[in-house]
Motif scaffolding. Structure first.
Motif, PDB file in Angstrom:
ATOM      1  N   UNK A 473       0.836  -1.200   0.000  1.00 18.87           N
ATOM      2  CA  UNK A 473       0.000   0.000   0.000  1.00 18.87           C
ATOM      3  C   UNK A 473       0.875   1.255   0.000  1.00 18.87           C
ATOM      4  N   UNK A 474       1.901   1.253   0.831  1.00 17.83           N
ATOM      5  CA  UNK A 474       2.790   2.406   0.880  1.00 17.83           C
ATOM      6  C   UNK A 474       3.590   2.555  -0.408  1.00 17.83           C
ATOM      7  N   UNK A 475       3.910   1.436  -1.042  1.00 13.22           N
ATOM      8  CA  UNK A 475       4.610   1.507  -2.326  1.00 13.22           C
ATOM      9  C   UNK A 475       3.725   2.186  -3.371  1.00 13.22           C
ATOM     10  N   UNK A 476       2.434   1.845  -3.356  1.00 10.21           N
ATOM     11  CA  UNK A 476       1.504   2.463  -4.305  1.00 10.21           C
ATOM     12  C   UNK A 476       1.365   3.961  -4.056  1.00 10.21           C
ATOM     13  N   UNK A 477       1.526   4.364  -2.792  1.00 11.71           N
ATOM     14  CA  UNK A 477       1.338   5.777  -2.431  1.00 11.71           C
ATOM     15  C   UNK A 477       2.659   6.533  -2.306  1.00 11.71           C
ATOM     16  N   UNK A 478       3.747   5.936  -2.802  1.00 10.10           N
ATOM     17  CA  UNK A 478       5.077   6.487  -2.543  1.00 10.10           C
ATOM     18  C   UNK A 478       5.286   7.878  -3.143  1.00 10.10           C
ATOM     19  N   UNK A 479       4.524   8.239  -4.168  1.00 10.18           N
ATOM     20  CA  UNK A 479       4.686   9.559  -4.776  1.00 10.18           C
ATOM     21  C   UNK A 479       3.852  10.623  -4.075  1.00 10.18           C
ATOM     22  N   UNK A 480       3.058  10.226  -3.100  1.00 10.35           N
ATOM     23  CA  UNK A 480       2.261  11.178  -2.333  1.00 10.35           C
ATOM     24  C   UNK A 480       3.200  11.903  -1.354  1.00 10.35           C
ATOM     25  N   UNK A 481       3.261  13.203  -1.444  1.00  6.36           N
ATOM     26  CA  UNK A 481       4.181  13.961  -0.594  1.00  6.36           C
ATOM     27  C   UNK A 481       3.857  13.821   0.893  1.00  6.36           C
ATOM     28  N   UNK A 482       2.615  13.485   1.215  1.00  7.08           N
ATOM     29  CA  UNK A 482       2.272  13.296   2.628  1.00  7.08           C
ATOM     30  C   UNK A 482       2.973  12.070   3.195  1.00  7.08           C
ATOM     31  N   UNK A 484       5.854  10.901   2.013  1.00 10.44           N
ATOM     32  CA  UNK A 484       7.262  11.286   2.080  1.00 10.44           C
ATOM     33  C   UNK A 484       7.528  12.163   3.316  1.00 10.44           C
ATOM     34  N   UNK A 485       6.611  13.102   3.549  1.00 10.52           N
ATOM     35  CA  UNK A 485       6.774  14.002   4.690  1.00 10.52           C
ATOM     36  C   UNK A 485       6.702  13.231   6.009  1.00 10.52           C
ATOM     37  N   UNK A 486       5.782  12.277   6.084  1.00  7.89           N
ATOM     38  CA  UNK A 486       5.632  11.493   7.312  1.00  7.89           C
ATOM     39  C   UNK A 486       6.913  10.702   7.608  1.00  7.89           C
ATOM     40  N   UNK A 487       7.431  10.017   6.577  1.00  4.97           N
ATOM     41  CA  UNK A 487       8.651   9.226   6.791  1.00  4.97           C
ATOM     42  C   UNK A 487       9.815  10.116   7.226  1.00  4.97           C
ATOM     43  N   UNK A 488       9.929  11.283   6.626  1.00  3.13           N
ATOM     44  CA  UNK A 488      11.035  12.183   6.962  1.00  3.13           C
ATOM     45  C   UNK A 488      10.873  12.747   8.369  1.00  3.13           C
ATOM     46  N   UNK A 489       9.671  13.118   8.761  1.00  2.00           N
ATOM     47  CA  UNK A 489       9.455  13.680  10.098  1.00  2.00           C
ATOM     48  C   UNK A 489       9.752  12.652  11.179  1.00  2.00           C
ATOM     49  N   UNK A 490       9.381  11.414  10.927  1.00  2.00           N
ATOM     50  CA  UNK A 490       9.551  10.386  11.960  1.00  2.00           C
ATOM     51  C   UNK A 490      10.981   9.855  12.018  1.00  2.00           C
ATOM     52  N   UNK A 491      11.656   9.771  10.864  1.00  2.00           N
ATOM     53  CA  UNK A 491      12.952   9.083  10.853  1.00  2.00           C
ATOM     54  C   UNK A 491      14.093   9.920  10.289  1.00  2.00           C
ATOM     55  N   UNK A 492      13.781  11.117   9.806  1.00  2.00           N
ATOM     56  CA  UNK A 492      14.824  11.922   9.163  1.00  2.00           C
ATOM     57  C   UNK A 492      16.010  12.205  10.053  1.00  2.00           C
ATOM     58  N   UNK A 493      15.779  12.560  11.324  1.00  7.36           N
ATOM     59  CA  UNK A 493      16.881  12.880  12.244  1.00  7.36           C
ATOM     60  C   UNK A 493      17.773  11.672  12.481  1.00  7.36           C
ATOM     61  N   UNK A 494      17.151  10.488  12.536  1.00  7.31           N
ATOM     62  CA  UNK A 494      17.960   9.279  12.754  1.00  7.31           C
ATOM     63  C   UNK A 494      18.795   8.971  11.523  1.00  7.31           C
ATOM     64  N   UNK A 495      18.208   9.127  10.330  1.00  2.41           N
ATOM     65  CA  UNK A 495      18.962   8.889   9.095  1.00  2.41           C
ATOM     66  C   UNK A 495      20.096   9.894   8.958  1.00  2.41           C
ATOM     67  N   UNK A 496      19.844  11.150   9.358  1.00  2.77           N
ATOM     68  CA  UNK A 496      20.895  12.167   9.301  1.00  2.77           C
ATOM     69  C   UNK A 496      22.037  11.824  10.261  1.00  2.77           C
TER      70      UNK A 496
END
Length: 570
Positions: A473-482, A484-496
């Motif tokens: 389901x997430x793969x189908x919605x991968x181009x939805x910026x929401x 992308x934004x959710x993944x970055x907000x939750x895990x961006x600091x850890x990836x950085x």
């Protein structure tokens, strides 16, 4: 008399001047009829009455013939408006019958008799003879200048003929332009319908309607029971009217090889009445311009087939499938008639949409050809067409008691054998054609949720809706910026943090979440000691400002991590 007299309408007081004969007629471009002639001021002045043949006033008038002979038919060729003072009529009823029979046999349009000199009412023998032969008999109560009638009518006929020639030239120019710009079959048939005002249908040799351009009627009305009606319409070698409905048909062929035929349907469907006009009515309700349009249509279709690589049948399947997907049919009846006219069973049938995605765009056309041929060999009831590279669409028609999954499985294995690496996605079952668009939408969602190289489900070679889980389901919605934004907000600091310090905290978090919060299992999965895992989890909690003991927060992080994974898929 068993037939009531009918008085032809006279000229309006404010009507056109007689110096412009026929200016009040809308008959330009079509043959002048008996009824048209009777409304002309020059004839209306004689107070014409239709004694017999009221229903046949639509007979075309080819010429006007003035006669005082007892055997005028020997000077006629058919289609004439015969004018007489009645002086030459035989005395005996048998002679009158012979006189009328000869006029009818040669195809005279009507007999007009002046009741001024010899007769003041039409002879009973003449009335009965005209009734028996269906010949319109018109009486004139006042004296009429027959020579003036001839001049006026002939001027109208010649004017109409000149207009017909101009229109014919425009038809030739229009089709020449279509051919020069490389128009396809659909464009050619559409132009024919627009120019003629009739419904035009192109069919193949097995009586499947490939293209239908309705004019006035709906597609459903034009194509219902098409094969049965078409088979009742006998083949012709040249453009002519054929069949119980009176279709105007022309073969489409090249160098003796026939590919199909094009049919122009009458404006009102139904049994065609036999023409009473002899050779001048051989095209029934169709005019000479319609014949020209159909002949040029057949010629343009021949050229289009030679210049366009896509076979007619394949183009027809593509068009119908796209219209079903986009719900462009005017009504359910139109969709049913169009699909049935292509040979796919629609009565007491169920339908399943299938999408076939080939691995490379340049393989799509080849896959379409191979798969279409294979389905035909197996007798699979289906429409198959290109929806857009690299995707093929297939509509399966199934019997009510026929399970759809084995059919889709067989289709999928065939596709994989023909083009390895193909991905097959199935939609939901539809009980009628109105549900086909939904079935294609479901199949599209399955295809959109299928990652490249996704392993096939156990025991199946295709994907269906029940296979879509969180990751897909997430793969189908991968181009939805929401997303992308959710993944970055939750895990961006850890990836950085991992990127700056060379750590691998995301992997530790993944092991922990996969182990449903079991630290011992997480340590074993990562090949780490429990103490190291504890330390790393505390660091993760500090960086993300979260509580890994919270089931809700672990779920949020698991969704974010899955989203991050699918966003990195190439």
């Amino acid at each position: 008399m068993s037939e009531n007299h009918h008085t032809a309408p006279g000229p309006d007081a404010d009507g056109p001047d007689t110096s412009v004969p026929g200016a009040d007629l809308d008959a330009v471009g079509r043959p002048l009829t008996v009824g048209d002639a009777l409304t002309l001021p020059v004839l209306a002045a004689g107070q014409p009455q239709v004694v017999t043949g009221t229903a046949r006033l639509d007979r075309p008038v080819r010429w006007v013939h003035i006669t005082e002979l007892t055997d005028p038919a020997s000077f006629l060729k058919g289609g004439e408006l015969v004018l007489t003072t009645g002086m030459p009529l035989p005395e005996s009823p048998a002679g009158v019958r012979r006189y009328v029979d000869e006029l009818a046999d040669v195809g005279a349009a009507a007999l007009v008799i002046e009741l001024v000199r010899r007769y003041h009412r039409p002879p009973e023998a003449l009335v009965h003879a005209c009734q028996a032969r269906g010949l319109p008999l018109v009486t004139l109560a006042k004296d009429v200048n027959f020579l003036e009638v001839t001049q006026v009518v002939h001027a109208l006929i010649l004017g109409n003929q000149a207009e017909v020639m101009r229109r014919t030239q425009r038809v030739h120019e229009a089709f020449s332009a279509l051919t020069l710009r490389g128009a396809g079959p659909q464009d050619v048939v559409r132009a024919a319908a627009e120019m003629s005002g009739h419904t035009v249908v192109l069919e193949n040799l097995v009586h499947q309607a490939l293209i239908c351009e309705p004019s006035g009627d709906t597609v459903g009305a034009a194509l219902t029971d098409w094969e049965q009606r078409s088979r009742a319409t006998r083949p012709v070698h040249h453009t002519s009217v054929s069949g119980p409905e009176g279709w105007l048909v022309a073969p489409v062929e090249y160098q003796g090889e026939r590919w199909g035929r094009v049919a122009m349907l009458p404006a009102s469907p139904g049994p065609a009445a036999p023409s009473p006009f002899g050779p001048f009515g051989r095209f029934g309700p169709f005019g000479s311009e319609d014949v020209t349009v159909l002949e040029r249509t057949a010629m343009a279709l021949t050229i289009a087939r030679l210049t366009h690589p896509t076979p007619w049948e394949r183009a027809a399947h593509r068009g119908v499938l796209r219209d079903l997907v986009e719900q462009r049919h005017g009504s359910p009846a139109d969709a049913d008639a169009r699909v049935a006219a292509l040979g796919l069973p629609t009565q007491d049938s169920r339908f399943v949409a299938v999408l076939v995605d080939v691995p490379h765009e340049d393989e799509t056309a080849k896959a379409e050809e191979l798969l279409s041929e294979e389905l035909r060999k197996k007798g699979t009831q289906a429409l198959l067409g290109l929806l857009g590279p690299p995707r093929l669409g297939i509509l399966l028609s199934l019997r009510p008691d026929q399970p759809w999954r084995p059919v889709v499985e067989d289709l999928s294995r065939t596709a994989l054998d023909l083009v390895p690496g193909t991905t097959v996605s199935a939609g939901s079952e539809a009980t009628d054609l109105t549900g086909v668009a939904r079935s294609f939408r479901d199949a599209t969602r399955v295809a959109e949720a299928t990652e490249p190289g996704r392993p096939l489900p156990t025991g199946r070679s295709y994907h269906e809706r029940s296979d879509i889980g969180l990751r897909r389901l997430l793969f189908a919605l991968r181009e939805d910026t929401r997303i992308q934004d959710y993944a970055e907000r939750r895990l961006g600091r850890l990836a950085d943090h991992d990127a700056r310090h060379g750590t691998d905290l995301l992997t530790t978090l993944r092991h922990y979440l996969d182990a449903a919060g079991n630290k011992t299992v997480a340590a074993r999965s990562g090949g780490l000691s429990r103490e190291t895992v504890y330390q790393r989890l505390r660091t993760i909690e500090r960086i993300l400002d979260c509580d890994l003991e919270s089931g809700e927060q672990r779920t949020e992080l698991h969704v974010a991590l899955t989203a991050l994974d699918v966003l990195r898929v190439r």
